[in-house]
Design a protein around this motif. Structure first.
Motif, PDB file in Angstrom:
ATOM      1  N   MET A 287      66.292  43.675   7.829  1.00 30.85           N
ATOM      2  CA  MET A 287      65.322  43.606   6.675  1.00 30.85           C
ATOM      3  C   MET A 287      65.053  42.621   6.270  1.00 30.85           C
ATOM      4  N   ALA A 288      65.946  41.554   6.183  1.00 32.09           N
ATOM      5  CA  ALA A 288      65.639  39.914   5.732  1.00 32.09           C
ATOM      6  C   ALA A 288      65.320  39.233   6.748  1.00 32.09           C
ATOM      7  N   GLY A 289      64.986  39.630   8.100  1.00 32.33           N
ATOM      8  CA  GLY A 289      64.558  39.100   9.138  1.00 32.33           C
ATOM      9  C   GLY A 289      65.670  38.174   9.734  1.00 32.33           C
ATOM     10  N   THR A 290      66.811  38.153   9.645  1.00 28.86           N
ATOM     11  CA  THR A 290      67.852  37.458   9.983  1.00 28.86           C
ATOM     12  C   THR A 290      68.623  37.833  11.291  1.00 28.86           C
ATOM     13  N   HIS A 291      68.713  39.231  11.464  1.00 31.83           N
ATOM     14  CA  HIS A 291      69.209  39.631  12.562  1.00 31.83           C
ATOM     15  C   HIS A 291      69.018  39.128  13.844  1.00 31.83           C
ATOM     16  N   PRO A 292      69.959  38.659  14.767  1.00 35.76           N
ATOM     17  CA  PRO A 292      69.794  38.151  16.111  1.00 35.76           C
ATOM     18  C   PRO A 292      68.802  38.997  16.946  1.00 35.76           C
ATOM     19  N   LEU A 293      69.092  40.221  16.905  1.00 36.14           N
ATOM     20  CA  LEU A 293      68.278  41.027  18.044  1.00 36.14           C
ATOM     21  C   LEU A 293      67.109  42.066  17.530  1.00 36.14           C
ATOM     22  N   ILE A 294      67.351  42.399  16.164  1.00 34.03           N
ATOM     23  CA  ILE A 294      66.401  43.721  15.800  1.00 34.03           C
ATOM     24  C   ILE A 294      65.477  42.830  14.719  1.00 34.03           C
ATOM     25  N   LYS A 295      64.127  43.232  14.964  1.00 36.04           N
ATOM     26  CA  LYS A 295      63.125  42.923  14.038  1.00 36.04           C
ATOM     27  C   LYS A 295      62.795  44.089  12.984  1.00 36.04           C
ATOM     28  N   PRO A 296      62.616  44.067  11.774  1.00 29.62           N
ATOM     29  CA  PRO A 296      62.354  45.219  11.009  1.00 29.62           C
ATOM     30  C   PRO A 296      60.916  45.598  11.231  1.00 29.62           C
ATOM     31  N   ALA A 297      60.827  47.087  10.646  1.00 26.72           N
ATOM     32  CA  ALA A 297      59.417  47.884  10.746  1.00 26.72           C
ATOM     33  C   ALA A 297      58.441  46.960   9.778  1.00 26.72           C
ATOM     34  N   ARG A 298      57.334  47.174  10.407  1.00 23.46           N
ATOM     35  CA  ARG A 298      56.131  46.307   9.585  1.00 23.46           C
ATOM     36  C   ARG A 298      55.862  46.490   7.923  1.00 23.46           C
ATOM     37  N   LYS A 299      56.110  45.679   7.377  1.00 23.23           N
ATOM     38  CA  LYS A 299      55.782  45.722   5.965  1.00 23.23           C
ATOM     39  C   LYS A 299      54.497  46.432   5.649  1.00 23.23           C
ATOM     40  N   GLY A 300      54.762  47.267   4.575  1.00 18.88           N
ATOM     41  CA  GLY A 300      53.550  47.923   4.519  1.00 18.88           C
ATOM     42  C   GLY A 300      53.661  49.509   4.908  1.00 18.88           C
ATOM     43  N   ALA A 301      54.407  49.630   6.002  1.00 23.84           N
ATOM     44  CA  ALA A 301      54.625  50.912   6.898  1.00 23.84           C
ATOM     45  C   ALA A 301      55.615  51.752   6.229  1.00 23.84           C
ATOM     46  N   ILE A 302      55.330  52.881   6.050  1.00 23.33           N
ATOM     47  CA  ILE A 302      56.389  53.836   5.436  1.00 23.33           C
ATOM     48  C   ILE A 302      57.690  53.741   5.861  1.00 23.33           C
ATOM     49  N   ALA A 303      57.867  53.415   7.248  1.00 29.61           N
ATOM     50  CA  ALA A 303      59.123  53.020   7.895  1.00 29.61           C
ATOM     51  C   ALA A 303      59.958  51.913   7.020  1.00 29.61           C
ATOM     52  N   HIS A 304      59.457  51.142   6.870  1.00 28.31           N
ATOM     53  CA  HIS A 304      60.039  49.818   6.130  1.00 28.31           C
ATOM     54  C   HIS A 304      60.368  50.230   4.707  1.00 28.31           C
ATOM     55  N   PHE A 305      59.352  50.986   4.090  1.00 23.65           N
ATOM     56  CA  PHE A 305      59.557  51.595   2.830  1.00 23.65           C
ATOM     57  C   PHE A 305      60.711  52.560   2.426  1.00 23.65           C
ATOM     58  N   LEU A 306      60.759  53.451   3.612  1.00 27.16           N
ATOM     59  CA  LEU A 306      61.846  54.147   3.577  1.00 27.16           C
ATOM     60  C   LEU A 306      63.428  53.626   3.690  1.00 27.16           C
ATOM     61  N   ILE A 307      63.406  52.699   4.726  1.00 26.69           N
ATOM     62  CA  ILE A 307      64.546  51.958   4.833  1.00 26.69           C
ATOM     63  C   ILE A 307      64.891  51.073   3.713  1.00 26.69           C
ATOM     64  N   HIS A 308      63.799  50.272   3.206  1.00 28.71           N
ATOM     65  CA  HIS A 308      64.042  49.524   1.945  1.00 28.71           C
ATOM     66  C   HIS A 308      64.980  50.387   0.705  1.00 28.71           C
ATOM     67  N   ASN A 309      64.237  51.599   0.512  1.00 29.67           N
ATOM     68  CA  ASN A 309      64.633  52.279  -0.397  1.00 29.67           C
ATOM     69  C   ASN A 309      66.123  52.882  -0.211  1.00 29.67           C
ATOM     70  N   TRP A 310      66.518  53.264   1.071  1.00 28.89           N
ATOM     71  CA  TRP A 310      67.725  53.685   1.610  1.00 28.89           C
ATOM     72  C   TRP A 310      68.558  52.543   1.214  1.00 28.89           C
ATOM     73  N   LEU A 311      68.404  51.153   1.379  1.00 29.39           N
ATOM     74  CA  LEU A 311      69.357  50.194   0.952  1.00 29.39           C
ATOM     75  C   LEU A 311      69.523  50.050  -0.432  1.00 29.39           C
ATOM     76  N   ALA A 312      68.476  50.305  -1.127  1.00 23.49           N
ATOM     77  CA  ALA A 312      68.575  50.342  -2.628  1.00 23.49           C
ATOM     78  C   ALA A 312      69.260  51.466  -3.030  1.00 23.49           C
ATOM     79  N   ASP A 313      69.312  52.631  -2.486  1.00 27.10           N
ATOM     80  CA  ASP A 313      69.928  53.630  -2.908  1.00 27.10           C
ATOM     81  C   ASP A 313      68.966  54.693  -4.006  1.00 27.10           C
ATOM     82  N   ARG A 314      67.572  54.777  -3.544  1.00 26.89           N
ATOM     83  CA  ARG A 314      66.729  55.159  -4.017  1.00 26.89           C
ATOM     84  C   ARG A 314      65.833  56.261  -3.369  1.00 26.89           C
ATOM     85  N   LEU A 315      66.663  57.049  -2.715  1.00 26.00           N
ATOM     86  CA  LEU A 315      66.217  58.257  -1.798  1.00 26.00           C
ATOM     87  C   LEU A 315      66.200  59.465  -2.391  1.00 26.00           C
ATOM     88  N   ASP A 316      66.783  59.537  -3.775  1.00 20.59           N
ATOM     89  CA  ASP A 316      66.959  60.816  -4.574  1.00 20.59           C
ATOM     90  C   ASP A 316      65.575  61.149  -5.234  1.00 20.59           C
TER      91      ASP A 316
END
Length: 316
Positions: A287-316
């Motif tokens: 998500m920080a854009g520093t992984h050597p192989l994987i690029k994040p989902a597009r910012k603004g898309a719900i996939a990015h939103f879900l992953i961001h909130n999973w990392l922040a422990d806000r999915l409840d």
């Protein structure tokens, strides 16, 4: 889910004033004092990072199609108009080429600060109200362009109800804008989340798995079916989290969380090019854009939103 409606294109409290759509006199008066968002080949007009509005008598609208009443932004009546029949002198050849069309088109009747731009490239710079207006305009104008004929008898239909309906003058059938439900799933297994990529995506780009809901299917069943079909993963608990209007061209993304009960990936190569489990620790660098192989989902898309909130422990 906390923060559910803060997703891009999420509800901004727009007053759509549906009760006024059938009042032709009221619509004429609203258009005369309102503002219009021109949309060219799915690209809304933008200016200085926001939407680019024009008045109803602007030369930009000379060959425009139906004016769709979007609603009120505070007390300001807002409309949208499709000007796809306009032919720019240059730049049109890049439209819809590749994963994201980064070209911009300038209309000779407007200052150079105005341009038609791909919504996915500009959505993060819009306010919540602008984003909702732009998404609504893009989706409904595309519906008009692709549904010009009656699905019952094949005759040409005509816009009605301030652009929110099409009527067939031959058989009397009434047609309404369509929205396609799509499930998109944050699938987890312990400390890992499942990501996949479709053929043709930019190199290294991954996202959550997703798929259309089929007729006669619940949201939960669609989540389980799509994940098993695409990755061979069996799921346990599935729960709804948040939704996102996604006007590319007319989807409603239904964001869900799902717990995997198996982790062996078996790909359907017709659907997914690659899928993998990513640990929470690695996802931080993704998500920080520093992984050597994987690029994040597009910012603004719900996939990015879900992953961001999973990392922040806000999915409840």
């Amino acid at each position: 889910m906390r923060f559910a409606e803060t997703v891009t294109f999420g509800g901004s409290g727009l007053n759509r004033a549906a009760e006024l759509r059938g009042d032709e006199q009221a619509q004429a008066a609203l258009l005369a004092r309102g503002r219009v968002l021109p949309v060219w080949r799915g690209k809304p007009l933008v200016q200085a990072g926001g939407l680019g509005w024009v008045t109803c008598d602007s030369m930009v609208l000379h060959h425009a199609g139906v004016r769709v009443f979007l609603g009120f932004d505070d007390d300001q009546p807002c409309f949208a108009a499709d000007i796809t029949d306009w032919q720019p002198e240059a730049g049109a050849e890049a439209v819809q080429a590749g994963f994201l069309d980064s070209s911009q088109q300038h209309h000779p009747a407007l200052p150079d600060s105005f341009a038609f731009a791909e919504l996915r490239a500009t959505m993060l710079g819009l306010t919540a109200r602008e984003a909702e207006l732009a998404a609504t305009a893009k989706a409904i104008l595309q519906w008009h362009r692709s549904h010009g004929f009656c699905a019952v008898c094949g005759a040409a239909s005509a816009p009605a109800m301030a652009g929110w309906q099409r009527s067939c003058p031959t058989c009397g059938a009434q047609h309404f804008p369509r929205t396609d439900p799509v499930v998109i799933m944050l699938v987890t297994h312990g400390n890992r989340a499942l990501l996949g990529r479709s053929p043709g995506w930019p190199e290294g780009m991954y996202s959550c798995l997703a798929g259309f809901v089929e007729p006669g299917e619940t949201v939960e069943a669609a989540v389980r079916r799509e994940v098993f079909e695409e990755a061979g993963i069996r799921l346990g608990a599935v729960r709804y989290l948040s939704s996102q209007p996604w006007p590319f061209p007319a989807s409603l993304m239904l964001g869900c969380a799902a717990e995997a009960v198996s982790d062996a990936i078996t790909l359907d190569p017709n659907e997914i090019e690659h899928a993998l489990w990513v640990t929470r620790e690695d996802m931080v660098s993704v998500m920080a854009g520093t992984h050597p192989l994987i690029k994040p989902a597009r910012k603004g898309a719900i996939a990015h939103f879900l992953i961001h909130n999973w990392l922040a422990d806000r999915l409840d």
